[in-house]
Design an enzyme around this catalytic site. Structure first.
Site, PDB file in Angstrom:
ATOM      1  NE  ARG A 165      -4.368   6.531  -4.588  1.00  0.00           N
ATOM      2  CZ  ARG A 165      -4.075   7.494  -5.471  1.00  0.00           C
ATOM      3  NH1 ARG A 165      -4.268   8.750  -5.158  1.00  0.00           N
ATOM      4  NH2 ARG A 165      -3.606   7.194  -6.670  1.00  0.00           N
ATOM      5  CB  CYS A 218       2.885  30.316 -17.509  1.00  0.00           C
ATOM      6  SG  CYS A 218       3.659  31.636 -16.580  1.00  0.00           S
ATOM      7  CE1 TYR A 274      -2.817  10.298 -12.685  1.00  0.00           C
ATOM      8  CE2 TYR A 274      -2.785  11.122 -10.436  1.00  0.00           C
ATOM      9  CZ  TYR A 274      -2.205  10.394 -11.448  1.00  0.00           C
ATOM     10  OH  TYR A 274      -1.027   9.764 -11.222  1.00  0.00           O
ATOM     11  N   PRO A 332       0.820  -1.208   0.000  1.00  0.00           N
ATOM     12  CG  PRO A 332       0.123  -0.900   2.219  1.00  0.00           C
ATOM     13  CD  PRO A 332       0.890  -1.853   1.331  1.00  0.00           C
TER      14      PRO A 332
HETATM   15  C1  LIG Z   1       2.239   2.270  -7.300  1.00  0.00           C
HETATM   16  C2  LIG Z   1       2.373   0.864  -6.871  1.00  0.00           C
HETATM   17  C3  LIG Z   1       1.916   0.478  -5.610  1.00  0.00           C
HETATM   18  C4  LIG Z   1       1.189   1.394  -4.662  1.00  0.00           C
HETATM   19  O1  LIG Z   1      -0.068   1.749  -5.134  1.00  0.00           O
HETATM   20  P1  LIG Z   1      -1.074   2.557  -4.184  1.00  0.00           P
HETATM   21  O2  LIG Z   1      -2.273   2.743  -5.019  1.00  0.00           O
HETATM   22  O3  LIG Z   1      -0.420   3.825  -3.824  1.00  0.00           O
HETATM   23  O4  LIG Z   1      -1.343   1.693  -3.007  1.00  0.00           O
HETATM   24  C5  LIG Z   1       2.144  -0.825  -5.229  1.00  0.00           C
HETATM   25  N1  LIG Z   1       2.757  -1.711  -6.047  1.00  0.00           N
HETATM   26  C6  LIG Z   1       3.185  -1.372  -7.275  1.00  0.00           C
HETATM   27  C7  LIG Z   1       3.852  -2.371  -8.123  1.00  0.00           C
HETATM   28  C8  LIG Z   1       3.006  -0.074  -7.730  1.00  0.00           C
HETATM   29  O5  LIG Z   1       3.410   0.267  -8.957  1.00  0.00           O
END
Ligand SMILES: *Cc1c(COP(=O)(O)O)cnc(C)c1O
Length: 425
Positions: free
Chosen positions: A276, A342, A316, A274
């Site tokens: 985010r 800008c 996004y 995890p």
């Molecule tokens: C970006 C990524 C994550 C983390 O994703 P989240 O949405 O931030 O939890 C985990 N594993 C891999 C391989 C990723 O590219």
């Protein structure tokens, strides 16, 4: 839970007044709550309970070395996607045996660096990558532990830019190619399969895509078992979503509670990555209002943070709540909250109802702990802003505001253009 709350009309991070930090450190400034970050890490960790597991924080979500150290001290492993992230993790004191290296484009140099540091696991995303990994390991006299990244082709129902587990995405291998890769590995002497990997995308709010993907993964594991390849680690990636606006993500308990019955009796160790979820709610971006500009059809609140500091709205169309850091009275206005840069995309909110702020007031852009500072740039030659970590009633600068000299630190004027740059002081 997050630890950003109002007390007597003023926004606090844990027990520190956000306004005090903004005044002392200046703006824009990212402010993180250590307690909130650890609480979210614990939510994932605890949800697995007795099932053997390793939580590898996805460094790209927020790569500040102090945030990494906070998590390392708490027992976290790290998921890295580049040599730079691996370097940061090692500098933070991460245990190499808890580091997973993912990503579609690992270079030879990156593999060498990771092998020299004896990281735990490479998530391999293609056959040529597996062959290269074997060659690099062989040249160093090492054996690389790997997991093939399975692309389970499930739709996580999130934003197209952050979907990674569909057949049209560049990530991972389809089930048959995954099996082929493990078969091929049997002929290679410097790679050893220990796991299987997946990552579906980010900001996923339902358990369904995970369940679907885990079922596909377990089908592959069974086929591998018949071929005599034993899988010990199931790496389920990251992706757990947050509330930015009105999303209703399942909780860690709900999500993991749904996955657990499928995997708990397999005798395997679960890895989760995890990013985010761990840091997102744990950070805000505090910015100062410069001007309130009344246009012919719109009102603009111009702030001192820009899309170089927080690009998610521009990239996004992401929504972030925006609050005034102190009570400025009951009057509300509708405005676009925009940065100074800008680009018309340099907009944090459109037609947003916010308190009637004036020049000099502070606004807090919420849920800015993940994919914010780590995605920031110096576009428009804006030095990177400061970062502060709050713990209880104390706060600590964990990144100093960059200086003007920092902007030029790797640049040079060649002789034929005359005077070199003055010596940096
Ligand atoms: C970006 C990524 C994550 C983390 O994703 P989240 O949405 O931030 O939890 C985990 N594993 C891999 C391989 C990723 O590219």
């Amino acid at each position: 839970m997050d630890m950003f709350d109002f007390k007597n009309g003023r926004l606090f991070c844990e027990d520190v007044d956000v306004n005090t930090i903004a005044e002392q450190v200046g703006t824009p400034v990212f402010i993180y709550s250590a307690g909130t970050i650890l609480d979210h890490f614990d939510k994932v960790d605890r949800a697995w309970g007795e099932v053997p597991h390793l939580i590898c924080y996805a460094v790209k979500a927020n790569s500040n070395v102090a945030i990494l150290r906070l998590l390392v001290n708490h027992g976290a492993g790290m998921e890295v996607v580049s040599q730079g992230e691996l370097f940061r993790s090692l500098q933070a004191g991460a245990d190499p045996q808890k580091i997973v290296f993912t990503g579609v484009g690992k270079t030879t140099a990156e593999m060498e660096y990771a092998l020299r540091h004896d990281i735990f696991l490479f998530a391999v995303e293609s056959l040529p990558e597996l062959l290269r990994l074997n060659d690099v390991a062989s040249a160093l006299g090492k054996t690389a532990r790997f997991a093939v990244r399975l692309n389970p082709d499930v739709d996580p129902h999130t934003h197209a830019h952050i979907t990674t587990g569909r057949a049209v995405n560049k990530f991972g291998l389809d089930p048959d190619s995954t099996i082929e890769a493990y078969k091929r590995a049997k002929e290679l002497s410097n790679v050893v399969p220990v796991g299987i990997h997946m990552h579906l995308g980010s900001q996923i709010v339902s358990g369904r895509p995970y369940i679907e993907a885990v079922q596909k993964m377990l089908a592959v594991v069974e086929r591998l078992d018949q071929l005599g390849t034993k899988i010990e680690y199931l790496d389920l990636g990251g992706g757990m979503g947050l509330i930015y606006r009105d999303e209703q993500p399942c909780t860690a308990d709900e999500l993991i509670g749904e996955i657990k019955p499928l995997v708990k009796d397999l005798g395997m160790t679960i890895i989760m990555e995890p990013g985010r979820f761990v840091v997102g709610n744990g950070g805000i971006l505090v910015t100062q209002v410069q001007y309130v500009k009344e246009g012919p059809v719109k009102r603009f609140v111009v702030v001192d943070a820009g899309m170089n500091d927080l690009i998610r709205p521009a990239l996004y169309g992401a929504y972030h709540r925006i609050l005034s850091t102190r009570n400025v009275g009951p009057e509300m206005i509708v405005a676009d909250v925009v940065g100074p840069m800008c680009e018309s995309g340099d907009t944090f909110a459109k037609d947003r109802r916010i308190p009637a702020v004036r020049s000099g007031d502070y606004l807090s852009i919420m849920t800015a702990g993940a994919y914010a500072s780590s995605m920031s740039s110096e576009y428009n030659s804006r030095p990177k802003c400061a970062e502060v970590l709050v713990r209880g009633d104390q706060f600590f600068t964990i990144r100093h505001r960059a200086t003007l000299d920092n902007l030029l630190c790797n640049e040079e004027i060649p002789d034929f253009l005359g005077q070199p740059l003055p010596e940096k002081t």
